[in-house]
Design a protein around this motif. Structure first.
Motif, PDB file in Angstrom:
ATOM      1  N   VAL A 157      -2.526  -5.884  -5.262  1.00 41.72           N
ATOM      2  CA  VAL A 157      -3.137  -7.140  -4.622  1.00 41.72           C
ATOM      3  C   VAL A 157      -2.054  -8.376  -4.647  1.00 41.72           C
ATOM      4  CG1 VAL A 157      -4.969  -8.769  -4.694  1.00 41.72           C
ATOM      5  CG2 VAL A 157      -5.203  -6.140  -5.018  1.00 41.72           C
ATOM      6  N   MET A 158      -1.442  -8.517  -5.775  1.00 43.48           N
ATOM      7  CA  MET A 158      -0.807  -9.861  -5.984  1.00 43.48           C
ATOM      8  C   MET A 158       0.413  -9.969  -5.072  1.00 43.48           C
ATOM      9  SD  MET A 158      -2.516 -11.336  -7.999  1.00 43.48           S
ATOM     10  CE  MET A 158      -1.723 -12.544  -9.003  1.00 43.48           C
ATOM     11  N   PRO A 159       1.045  -8.931  -4.522  1.00 45.26           N
ATOM     12  CA  PRO A 159       1.922  -9.259  -3.778  1.00 45.26           C
ATOM     13  C   PRO A 159       1.501  -9.436  -2.369  1.00 45.26           C
ATOM     14  CG  PRO A 159       2.719  -7.354  -4.958  1.00 45.26           C
ATOM     15  CD  PRO A 159       1.434  -7.613  -5.263  1.00 45.26           C
ATOM     16  N   ILE A 160       0.339  -9.171  -1.953  1.00 43.34           N
ATOM     17  CA  ILE A 160      -0.232  -9.388  -0.790  1.00 43.34           C
ATOM     18  C   ILE A 160      -0.680 -10.898  -0.740  1.00 43.34           C
ATOM     19  CG2 ILE A 160      -2.127  -8.886   0.719  1.00 43.34           C
ATOM     20  CD1 ILE A 160      -1.825  -5.943  -0.493  1.00 43.34           C
ATOM     21  N   PHE A 161      -1.345 -11.259  -1.702  1.00 43.09           N
ATOM     22  CA  PHE A 161      -1.920 -12.356  -1.958  1.00 43.09           C
ATOM     23  C   PHE A 161      -0.819 -13.655  -1.810  1.00 43.09           C
ATOM     24  CE2 PHE A 161      -3.121 -16.140  -4.562  1.00 43.09           C
ATOM     25  CZ  PHE A 161      -3.912 -16.813  -3.821  1.00 43.09           C
ATOM     26  N   TYR A 162       0.376 -13.629  -2.624  1.00 46.04           N
ATOM     27  CA  TYR A 162       1.224 -14.319  -2.815  1.00 46.04           C
ATOM     28  C   TYR A 162       2.141 -14.412  -1.516  1.00 46.04           C
ATOM     29  CZ  TYR A 162       0.148 -15.749  -7.392  1.00 46.04           C
ATOM     30  OH  TYR A 162      -0.641 -16.262  -8.644  1.00 46.04           O
ATOM     31  N   THR A 163       2.403 -13.273  -0.823  1.00 47.79           N
ATOM     32  CA  THR A 163       3.171 -13.361   0.281  1.00 47.79           C
ATOM     33  C   THR A 163       2.338 -14.144   1.437  1.00 47.79           C
ATOM     34  OG1 THR A 163       4.006 -11.259   0.014  1.00 47.79           O
ATOM     35  CG2 THR A 163       4.010 -11.959   2.119  1.00 47.79           C
ATOM     36  N   GLY A 199       0.876  -1.089  -0.212  1.00 46.48           N
ATOM     37  CA  GLY A 199       0.024  -0.115   0.075  1.00 46.48           C
ATOM     38  C   GLY A 199       1.101   1.251   0.021  1.00 46.48           C
ATOM     39  N   ALA A 200       1.902   1.321   0.753  1.00 48.28           N
ATOM     40  CA  ALA A 200       2.731   2.412   0.683  1.00 48.28           C
ATOM     41  C   ALA A 200       3.570   2.616  -0.451  1.00 48.28           C
ATOM     42  CB  ALA A 200       3.981   2.355   1.844  1.00 48.28           C
ATOM     43  N   LEU A 201       3.976   1.484  -1.248  1.00 47.77           N
ATOM     44  CA  LEU A 201       4.552   1.641  -2.439  1.00 47.77           C
ATOM     45  C   LEU A 201       3.464   2.211  -3.404  1.00 47.77           C
ATOM     46  CD1 LEU A 201       6.872  -1.547  -2.439  1.00 47.77           C
ATOM     47  CD2 LEU A 201       7.729   1.007  -2.209  1.00 47.77           C
ATOM     48  N   TYR A 202       2.473   1.770  -3.460  1.00 46.60           N
ATOM     49  CA  TYR A 202       1.256   1.938  -4.568  1.00 46.60           C
ATOM     50  C   TYR A 202       1.102   3.410  -4.421  1.00 46.60           C
ATOM     51  CZ  TYR A 202      -3.034   1.851  -7.057  1.00 46.60           C
ATOM     52  OH  TYR A 202      -4.130   2.196  -8.073  1.00 46.60           O
ATOM     53  N   PHE A 218       3.914   8.314 -14.963  1.00 45.70           N
ATOM     54  CA  PHE A 218       3.642   7.091 -15.856  1.00 45.70           C
ATOM     55  C   PHE A 218       2.798   5.951 -15.089  1.00 45.70           C
ATOM     56  CE2 PHE A 218       5.074   2.885 -17.070  1.00 45.70           C
ATOM     57  CZ  PHE A 218       5.071   2.987 -18.347  1.00 45.70           C
ATOM     58  N   PHE A 219       2.976   5.823 -13.730  1.00 43.06           N
ATOM     59  CA  PHE A 219       2.028   4.965 -12.890  1.00 43.06           C
ATOM     60  C   PHE A 219       0.826   5.469 -13.177  1.00 43.06           C
ATOM     61  CE2 PHE A 219       0.035   3.210  -9.310  1.00 43.06           C
ATOM     62  CZ  PHE A 219       0.632   1.992  -9.471  1.00 43.06           C
ATOM     63  N   ARG A 220       0.311   6.431 -12.881  1.00 41.43           N
ATOM     64  CA  ARG A 220      -0.962   6.995 -12.861  1.00 41.43           C
ATOM     65  C   ARG A 220      -1.568   6.965 -14.360  1.00 41.43           C
ATOM     66  NH1 ARG A 220      -1.941  12.546 -10.041  1.00 41.43           N
ATOM     67  NH2 ARG A 220      -0.756  11.494  -8.328  1.00 41.43           N
ATOM     68  N   THR A 246      -6.423   0.578 -14.937  1.00 40.96           N
ATOM     69  CA  THR A 246      -6.796   0.209 -13.667  1.00 40.96           C
ATOM     70  C   THR A 246      -6.429  -1.141 -13.363  1.00 40.96           C
ATOM     71  OG1 THR A 246      -8.549   1.701 -14.025  1.00 40.96           O
ATOM     72  CG2 THR A 246      -8.603   0.288 -12.000  1.00 40.96           C
ATOM     73  N   SER A 247      -6.450  -2.147 -14.058  1.00 41.91           N
ATOM     74  CA  SER A 247      -6.397  -3.513 -13.771  1.00 41.91           C
ATOM     75  C   SER A 247      -5.045  -3.659 -13.396  1.00 41.91           C
ATOM     76  CB  SER A 247      -6.747  -4.509 -14.957  1.00 41.91           C
ATOM     77  OG  SER A 247      -6.542  -5.697 -14.873  1.00 41.91           O
ATOM     78  N   THR A 248      -4.068  -3.174 -14.116  1.00 41.51           N
ATOM     79  CA  THR A 248      -2.710  -3.705 -13.957  1.00 41.51           C
ATOM     80  C   THR A 248      -2.251  -2.736 -12.583  1.00 41.51           C
ATOM     81  OG1 THR A 248      -2.153  -3.204 -16.247  1.00 41.51           O
ATOM     82  CG2 THR A 248      -0.360  -3.139 -14.712  1.00 41.51           C
ATOM     83  N   ARG A 249      -2.743  -1.705 -12.216  1.00 40.86           N
ATOM     84  CA  ARG A 249      -2.342  -1.167 -10.856  1.00 40.86           C
ATOM     85  C   ARG A 249      -2.998  -1.977  -9.817  1.00 40.86           C
ATOM     86  NH1 ARG A 249      -4.008   3.972 -13.575  1.00 40.86           N
ATOM     87  NH2 ARG A 249      -6.103   3.872 -12.380  1.00 40.86           N
TER      88      ARG A 249
END
Length: 89
Positions: A58-64, A31-34, A43-45, A50-53
């Motif tokens: 979510v994926m790092p949270i889920f896989y961790t 969340g902090a990095l996001y 570039f990120f914004r 939206t799907s990529t962001r």
């Protein structure tokens, strides 16, 4: 139907607890990095959809969380395996 052994239930509780704690840590970091990327990166914004962001959040949270639960469960199961002793005839 066979009942589960108490140590198996303890393994599950321990693994879920470890996974929950690692999920909280991962969500704070992700969340902090996001937030930093959203606030500081044009570039990120505007280039990522939206799907990529959402996936990047979510994926790092889920896989961790998932990997921590799996590894904790395997470790706990390994610790609770019966010890086999060689029998001399």
């Amino acid at each position: 139907m066979a009942q589960e052994k108490p140590e198996n239930q303890n393994c599950l509780k321990e693994a879920l607890g470890q996974g929950f704690i690692s999920g909280l840590k991962a969500s704070a970091v992700s969340g902090a990095l996001y937030y930093l990327a959203w606030k500081n990166s044009h570039f990120f914004r505007y280039q990522f959809n939206t799907s990529t962001r959402t996936a990047l959040l979510v994926m790092p949270i889920f896989y961790t969380t998932y990997l921590n639960v799996e590894l904790s469960m395997h470790d706990c199961k390994r610790r609770n395996e019966p010890e086999y002793v060689a029998v001399k005839d």
